[in-house]
Design an enzyme around this catalytic site. Structure first.
Site, PDB file in Angstrom:
ATOM      1  N   ASP A  63      28.770  88.057 -25.548  1.00 34.62           N
ATOM      2  CA  ASP A  63      28.485  86.786 -26.215  1.00 34.62           C
ATOM      3  C   ASP A  63      28.252  85.711 -25.154  1.00 34.62           C
ATOM      4  O   ASP A  63      29.184  85.245 -24.509  1.00 34.62           O
ATOM      5  CB  ASP A  63      29.675  86.411 -27.113  1.00 34.62           C
ATOM      6  CG  ASP A  63      29.508  85.045 -27.769  1.00 34.62           C
ATOM      7  OD1 ASP A  63      28.411  84.456 -27.628  1.00 34.62           O
ATOM      8  OD2 ASP A  63      30.458  84.565 -28.404  1.00 34.62           O
ATOM      9  N   GLU A  97      27.830  82.095   6.879  1.00 37.49           N
ATOM     10  CA  GLU A  97      29.137  82.022   7.550  1.00 37.49           C
ATOM     11  C   GLU A  97      30.059  81.222   6.635  1.00 37.49           C
ATOM     12  O   GLU A  97      29.973  80.001   6.586  1.00 37.49           O
ATOM     13  CB  GLU A  97      28.997  81.332   8.911  1.00 37.49           C
ATOM     14  CG  GLU A  97      28.015  82.012   9.861  1.00 37.49           C
ATOM     15  CD  GLU A  97      27.673  81.136  11.064  1.00 37.49           C
ATOM     16  OE1 GLU A  97      28.371  80.119  11.291  1.00 37.49           O
ATOM     17  OE2 GLU A  97      26.692  81.451  11.759  1.00 37.49           O
ATOM     18  N   GLU A 104      33.487  79.612   5.449  1.00 38.45           N
ATOM     19  CA  GLU A 104      34.804  79.140   5.876  1.00 38.45           C
ATOM     20  C   GLU A 104      35.676  78.917   4.645  1.00 38.45           C
ATOM     21  O   GLU A 104      35.164  78.615   3.562  1.00 38.45           O
ATOM     22  CB  GLU A 104      34.660  77.834   6.662  1.00 38.45           C
ATOM     23  CG  GLU A 104      33.893  78.014   7.960  1.00 38.45           C
ATOM     24  CD  GLU A 104      33.504  76.708   8.628  1.00 38.45           C
ATOM     25  OE1 GLU A 104      33.226  76.746   9.843  1.00 38.45           O
ATOM     26  OE2 GLU A 104      33.468  75.664   7.958  1.00 38.45           O
ATOM     27  N   GLU A 121      39.491  79.049  12.278  1.00 30.14           N
ATOM     28  CA  GLU A 121      38.540  77.947  12.474  1.00 30.14           C
ATOM     29  C   GLU A 121      39.248  76.726  13.073  1.00 30.14           C
ATOM     30  O   GLU A 121      40.408  76.773  13.439  1.00 30.14           O
ATOM     31  CB  GLU A 121      37.860  77.597  11.134  1.00 30.14           C
ATOM     32  CG  GLU A 121      36.449  78.165  11.021  1.00 30.14           C
ATOM     33  CD  GLU A 121      35.482  77.623  12.063  1.00 30.14           C
ATOM     34  OE1 GLU A 121      35.705  76.512  12.592  1.00 30.14           O
ATOM     35  OE2 GLU A 121      34.501  78.319  12.374  1.00 30.14           O
ATOM     36  N   GLU A 179      37.392  81.906   9.096  1.00 33.75           N
ATOM     37  CA  GLU A 179      36.004  82.309   8.871  1.00 33.75           C
ATOM     38  C   GLU A 179      35.910  83.812   9.095  1.00 33.75           C
ATOM     39  O   GLU A 179      36.490  84.349  10.039  1.00 33.75           O
ATOM     40  CB  GLU A 179      35.067  81.576   9.836  1.00 33.75           C
ATOM     41  CG  GLU A 179      33.595  81.967   9.677  1.00 33.75           C
ATOM     42  CD  GLU A 179      32.673  81.129  10.563  1.00 33.75           C
ATOM     43  OE1 GLU A 179      32.838  79.894  10.576  1.00 33.75           O
ATOM     44  OE2 GLU A 179      31.816  81.721  11.258  1.00 33.75           O
ATOM     45  N   HIS A 225      27.371  77.791   6.700  1.00 40.02           N
ATOM     46  CA  HIS A 225      26.151  77.764   7.499  1.00 40.02           C
ATOM     47  C   HIS A 225      25.309  78.970   7.110  1.00 40.02           C
ATOM     48  O   HIS A 225      25.829  80.098   7.021  1.00 40.02           O
ATOM     49  CB  HIS A 225      26.473  77.822   8.993  1.00 40.02           C
ATOM     50  CG  HIS A 225      27.252  76.641   9.478  1.00 40.02           C
ATOM     51  ND1 HIS A 225      27.911  76.607  10.680  1.00 40.02           N
ATOM     52  CD2 HIS A 225      27.474  75.435   8.906  1.00 40.02           C
ATOM     53  CE1 HIS A 225      28.499  75.442  10.835  1.00 40.02           C
ATOM     54  NE2 HIS A 225      28.255  74.705   9.769  1.00 40.02           N
ATOM     55  N   ARG A 270      23.979  70.886  17.930  1.00 38.32           N
ATOM     56  CA  ARG A 270      24.642  71.215  16.662  1.00 38.32           C
ATOM     57  C   ARG A 270      24.826  70.009  15.741  1.00 38.32           C
ATOM     58  O   ARG A 270      25.403  70.146  14.671  1.00 38.32           O
ATOM     59  CB  ARG A 270      26.019  71.848  16.943  1.00 38.32           C
ATOM     60  CG  ARG A 270      25.916  73.283  17.413  1.00 38.32           C
ATOM     61  CD  ARG A 270      27.258  73.843  17.838  1.00 38.32           C
ATOM     62  NE  ARG A 270      27.104  75.157  18.448  1.00 38.32           N
ATOM     63  CZ  ARG A 270      27.232  76.305  17.811  1.00 38.32           C
ATOM     64  NH1 ARG A 270      27.525  76.325  16.532  1.00 38.32           N
ATOM     65  NH2 ARG A 270      27.078  77.454  18.444  1.00 38.32           N
ATOM     66  N   GLU A 294      19.096  78.250  11.317  1.00 37.76           N
ATOM     67  CA  GLU A 294      20.417  78.018  10.718  1.00 37.76           C
ATOM     68  C   GLU A 294      20.427  76.669  10.000  1.00 37.76           C
ATOM     69  O   GLU A 294      20.214  75.628  10.621  1.00 37.76           O
ATOM     70  CB  GLU A 294      21.501  78.037  11.802  1.00 37.76           C
ATOM     71  CG  GLU A 294      22.894  77.787  11.257  1.00 37.76           C
ATOM     72  CD  GLU A 294      23.940  77.617  12.350  1.00 37.76           C
ATOM     73  OE1 GLU A 294      25.023  78.196  12.207  1.00 37.76           O
ATOM     74  OE2 GLU A 294      23.693  76.895  13.337  1.00 37.76           O
ATOM     75  N   ARG A 322      22.722  74.012   8.167  1.00 35.64           N
ATOM     76  CA  ARG A 322      24.152  73.779   8.370  1.00 35.64           C
ATOM     77  C   ARG A 322      24.831  72.983   7.243  1.00 35.64           C
ATOM     78  O   ARG A 322      26.041  72.788   7.273  1.00 35.64           O
ATOM     79  CB  ARG A 322      24.364  73.054   9.706  1.00 35.64           C
ATOM     80  CG  ARG A 322      23.955  73.902  10.892  1.00 35.64           C
ATOM     81  CD  ARG A 322      24.037  73.145  12.208  1.00 35.64           C
ATOM     82  NE  ARG A 322      25.387  72.709  12.527  1.00 35.64           N
ATOM     83  CZ  ARG A 322      26.340  73.485  13.042  1.00 35.64           C
ATOM     84  NH1 ARG A 322      26.097  74.762  13.293  1.00 35.64           N
ATOM     85  NH2 ARG A 322      27.536  72.994  13.309  1.00 35.64           N
TER      86      ARG A 322
END
Length: 445
Positions: free
Chosen positions: A53, A131, A133, A188, A195, A244, A317, A334, A336
């Site tokens: 349902d 990745e 966390e 981390e 992580e 990430h 970064r 990547e 982020r």
């Protein structure tokens, strides 16, 4: 990737003494749902005959159109290692179909499959390596989660400081038993934050792996007397949790990485640059999908390693998009900003659609930014045309609502239901009186 037949699954269930099968699927927010059947019903399930349902599932359908069918993906069959013999439990992840045999437009897995099909028509397969966390918190005497972290460890610390090491080890062993290839697991930056990274795969199976990963992490944490949360920012003043997302395209024709060009200065192909251009152009529009909660925007603030500004860089970064150093088949981009509260099926569909739009329309990204953007003045960022992600769920809702690309990618059904739910969430938050207001105003005024 496993390649199971119907006969394989029936045989394994007999050999391994499996008595119950969980037919799993997700709602529009990526929350795992399931219908449990006994092994006697397995053949009916594998013939797509199991109904449920849909009217009781968030964002699915109205009560008068509620019948849905579950179509298991045989390759997602796995046995839960934490339920040993006898009477073992296995699962299959399913697509949701309508009684007339057509895919249900509110099925997030179906949305991702449709977007992957568009990529294939353009000559590409999409691979993702996320990745994730998460935090591990102590529970109280009633088993309810507290905000007390179980340790005071930091980045890459180990026991005896990292008291979550045992829980994390059991999570890794359980995931490996379920077919995951674990590449790394570590503590981390923040206390209680962890992580575990698993190998990239085709985007559909990576999304399946994300929802499975969350289930395993929460289950094993509970067995250690801990509560695992994928909430993006549970504690003020320390780093939040991100997801990430490493992405690459492979050419359908030869399987080679479409982002690699050995003759380019950065060894990146035109497709890679255009994909980055598409991500940057649509970043504000897909933020509601990659960062879906009020709480998500408490993570996306300067000073806690989370991206805020829409820029890219080969190594820096601080921007939204980074190009990790590895080349060859490992060439990737990547992104982020996504966080682990995102529905992975919708998030991967949204970012793929943005990247493909970049390739289709040859959207050139601006020059990469090598400096720390957080240290730039507002004037300097404006001069260089560096925009920012939405600062709140409300801002993200407005960007999403006006996005033709998101409407087309998610389809009318999910787009409208998702938007409606997020507006209600913001309104609920906006109208509540929070502790900060009491602390700041009650005695002052």
């Amino acid at each position: 990737m496993k390649n199971y037949t119907k006969e394989d699954i029936i045989r394994i269930c007999k050999e391994q003494d499996v008595k119950f099968i969980r037919l799993q699927f997700v709602d529009i927010f990526g929350i795992m749902k399931n219908v449990a059947i006994t092994v006697d019903q397995l053949e009916a399930a594998l013939n797509n005959e199991i109904m449920f349902d849909g009217s009781s599932i968030e964002g699915f359908v109205r009560i008068e159109e509620s019948d849905m069918y579950l179509r298991p993906d045989f390759n997602t069959f796995t046995i839960f290692p934490w339920r040993p013999s006898p009477n073992r439990v296995a699962r299959l992840i399913c697509d949701v179909y309508l009684p007339d045999g057509t895919p249900f437009p509110g099925c997030p897995r179906g949305v991702l499959k449709k977007t992957l099909q568009k990529a294939e028509e353009m000559g590409f397969k999409f691979f993702v390596g996320p990745e994730l966390e998460f935090f591990l918190f102590l529970t109280d005497e009633n088993g309810n989660p507290t905000l007390q972290t179980h340790d005071n460890a930091g980045y890459f610390d180990l026991g005896p400081v990292d008291l979550g090491e045992d829980a994390r080890r059991d999570m890794v062993l359980t995931l490996e038993e379920m077919g995951f290839e674990i590449e790394a697991s570590h503590h981390e930056v923040a206390p209680g934050q962890h992580e575990i990274d698993f190998k990239y795969d085709h985007a559909l199976y990576t999304a399946d792996n994300v929802v499975t990963f969350k289930l395993v992490v929460k289950t094993i944490a509970q067995r250690h007397g801990l509560h695992a949360t994928f909430m993006p920012k549970p504690i003020f003043g320390i780093n939040g949790s991100g997801m990430h997302t490493n992405m690459s395209l492979a050419r359908v024709s030869d399987g080679k990485n479409a982002f690699l060009d050995p003759n380019d200065k950065l060894q990146l192909s035109k497709e890679a640059y255009y994909f980055i251009g598409g991500l940057m152009k649509h970043a504000r529009e897909f933020a509601l999908v990659t960062n879906p909660l009020v709480n998500s925007y408490k993570r996306l603030v300067p000073g806690y390693e989370a991206p805020v500004y829409i820029a890219w860089s080969p190594k820096n970064r601080s921007p939204l998009i980074r190009v990790p150093a590895k080349r060859g088949q490992a060439t990737r981009i990547e992104l982020r900003n996504p966080d682990p509260a995102a529905n992975p099926y919708l998030a991967f569909a949204a970012v793929l659609a943005a990247g493909l739009d970049g390739i289709k329309n040859k959207i050139e990204p601006p020059e990469p930014v090598e400096e720390n953007i957080f240290e730039m003045s507002e004037e300097e960022r404006a001069r260089r045309g560096i925009g920012s992600l939405p600062g709140s769920l409300e801002e993200a809702i407005k960007e999403f609502e006006n996005s033709a690309l998101m409407r087309e990618t998610l389809g009318e059904h999910i787009f409208e239901k998702y938007l409606e739910a997020k507006k209600l969430e913001w309104d609920d938050y906006r109208t509540k009186v929070h502790q900060w207001e009491i602390d700041s105003y009650l005695t002052k005024y």
